[in-house]
Design a protein around this motif. Sequence first.
Motif, PDB file in Angstrom:
ATOM      1  N   UNK A   1       0.826  -1.215   0.000  1.00  0.00           N
ATOM      2  CA  UNK A   1       0.000   0.000   0.000  1.00  0.00           C
ATOM      3  C   UNK A   1       0.858   1.262   0.000  1.00  0.00           C
ATOM      4  N   UNK A   2       0.341   2.284  -0.663  1.00  0.00           N
ATOM      5  CA  UNK A   2       1.033   3.574  -0.741  1.00  0.00           C
ATOM      6  C   UNK A   2       0.327   4.563   0.187  1.00  0.00           C
ATOM      7  N   UNK A   3       1.069   5.285   1.017  1.00  0.00           N
ATOM      8  CA  UNK A   3       0.432   6.238   1.931  1.00  0.00           C
ATOM      9  C   UNK A   3       0.078   7.546   1.225  1.00  0.00           C
ATOM     10  N   UNK A   4      -1.110   8.037   1.516  1.00  0.00           N
ATOM     11  CA  UNK A   4      -1.557   9.268   0.839  1.00  0.00           C
ATOM     12  C   UNK A   4      -0.711  10.470   1.256  1.00  0.00           C
TER      13      UNK A   4
ATOM     14  N   UNK B   1       3.288  -3.782   8.536  1.00  0.00           N
ATOM     15  CA  UNK B   1       4.480  -2.935   8.466  1.00  0.00           C
ATOM     16  C   UNK B   1       4.247  -1.569   7.897  1.00  0.00           C
ATOM     17  N   UNK B   2       5.041  -0.649   8.389  1.00  0.00           N
ATOM     18  CA  UNK B   2       5.321   0.608   7.710  1.00  0.00           C
ATOM     19  C   UNK B   2       6.772   0.494   7.281  1.00  0.00           C
TER      20      UNK B   2
ATOM     21  N   UNK C   1       0.826 -15.014   2.163  1.00  0.00           N
ATOM     22  CA  UNK C   1       1.827 -13.937   2.263  1.00  0.00           C
ATOM     23  C   UNK C   1       1.254 -12.581   1.855  1.00  0.00           C
ATOM     24  N   UNK C   2       0.457 -12.582   0.807  1.00  0.00           N
ATOM     25  CA  UNK C   2      -0.004 -11.298   0.260  1.00  0.00           C
ATOM     26  C   UNK C   2      -1.035 -10.619   1.150  1.00  0.00           C
ATOM     27  N   UNK C   3      -1.855 -11.432   1.827  1.00  0.00           N
ATOM     28  CA  UNK C   3      -2.991 -10.830   2.549  1.00  0.00           C
ATOM     29  C   UNK C   3      -2.974 -11.097   4.054  1.00  0.00           C
ATOM     30  N   UNK C   4      -2.036 -11.910   4.517  1.00  0.00           N
ATOM     31  CA  UNK C   4      -2.023 -12.317   5.926  1.00  0.00           C
ATOM     32  C   UNK C   4      -1.780 -11.175   6.897  1.00  0.00           C
ATOM     33  N   UNK C   5      -0.973 -10.209   6.497  1.00  0.00           N
ATOM     34  CA  UNK C   5      -0.753  -9.031   7.338  1.00  0.00           C
ATOM     35  C   UNK C   5      -0.720  -7.788   6.437  1.00  0.00           C
ATOM     36  N   UNK C   6      -0.624  -6.608   7.042  1.00  0.00           N
ATOM     37  CA  UNK C   6      -0.665  -5.364   6.264  1.00  0.00           C
ATOM     38  C   UNK C   6       0.717  -4.939   5.789  1.00  0.00           C
ATOM     39  N   UNK C   7       0.812  -4.583   4.507  1.00  0.00           N
ATOM     40  CA  UNK C   7       2.088  -4.148   3.935  1.00  0.00           C
ATOM     41  C   UNK C   7       1.953  -2.714   3.466  1.00  0.00           C
TER      42      UNK C   7
END
Length: 422
Positions: A44-47, A272-273, A312-318
């Motif tokens: 994800x990209x932060x606004x 993660x951030x 891996x792709x959806x288990x936690x936040x990236x």
Amino acid sequence: MEQQKIDEFNHQHIKDHQRKFNFVAEDVAKLDDVLQKLQAFNIAIPSWALGTGGTRFGRFSGGGEPRNLEEKISDVGMIHALNRSSNSISLHIPWDIPENATAIKAHAAQYGLHFDAVNSNTFQDQKDAKLSYKFGSLHHTDKAVRDQAIAHNIEVIKYGVELGSNALSVWLSDGSNFPGQLNFRKAFQNTLDSLQQIYAALPDDWKVWIEYKPFEPNFYSTTIGDWGQSHLLASKLGKKALTLVDLGHHLPNTNIEQIVSLLLMEQKLAGFHFNDSKYGDDDLTVGSINPYQLFLIFNELVEGMDARGLNHATGIGWMIDASHNVKDPIEDLIQSVEAIKIAYAQALLVDTKALVDAQNDNDVAKAQEILQTAYRTDVRPLLAEARLRAGGALSPIALYREGAVRANLIKQRGEKTQATGL
Ligand code: RM4
Ligand code: MN
Ligand code: MN
């Protein structure tokens, strides 16, 4: 960025790519599995990171910055079209208020984007706010200030629900600047009590992610200063509360991979951030300073997620949380996504079975060989192949430059625009 341009670009570079790809692919055991996992993996990209960042000393605008949320979404759409790995955006409120959620969702969907976690902001005073956060928000000694901050978080959840996101990310600047300023125990209890009220407002399928940070803007104590404090809050709150790890929020040389491994074991790792740093919360491009640490973190993630059967792709936040003071934000974000996926791909190449054997035999040299064999593999052609298969560009930055995207944005938006955010 039209698909046709991407295809033309790829066509021009395909031979070179195939040569490099064949070279590395030959040694990859489960090639298709690795490529599929890479294709599925999005960050994800932060606004708040689509404009030029600044420091407390100044800010040097790069030009063509997004003037509103729609333009920020378009910028993320550009990144995603090029790399096919950034299919969501994380909003920081009130920096980016989605006035008309339906329209904003539709605008994002045009680019194949959805909304990741929503972030609250109680580290700045808002224009019409009655009370000040000068001495903290959720931990404040004054209940009225705490109530205002709680109400803000609940409002952020409401915006998130409208957008279809499913997590609230909370980072507090609450802390103290001088010894004696604060009663640690009361500050912690107030924070817990406030978070409990926010937790009660979470929809069933939502999570609250609790971020920690050891110092800054407060320089003596931070009320949620490390993963222990965050984890304590998260366990007291309940199943829907988890700890968020921002890579820049550790004291120098902290063993972040060990923290990650244990949080994952306890089912308390929110996600993660990503960023990189040399000294503090530098918010530099991911992988620009310490790519080996990033790989070691991913090695723990892949091992730990596999142990729990997580996707891996959806288990936690990236998510990325970086600031770009001297680079074009779009280029910087493309570089960060690439660095994250490089580390992930390398972790996928680790010979897990051999590593377990080496660990059980206490064969330390062998264990190191196994990790470093994976780390020293140039996996960039694997990433390029995954992008190609997903319709992205073989080289996102090269095409971005060739297409003079920034010059066009400056023409459209102007030289002196300023995006809200960091
Ligand atoms: C903080 C922290 C938060 C981010 C703000 C902008 O240092 O990393 O995640 O929301 O910066
Ligand atoms: Mn962060
Ligand atoms: Mn930070």
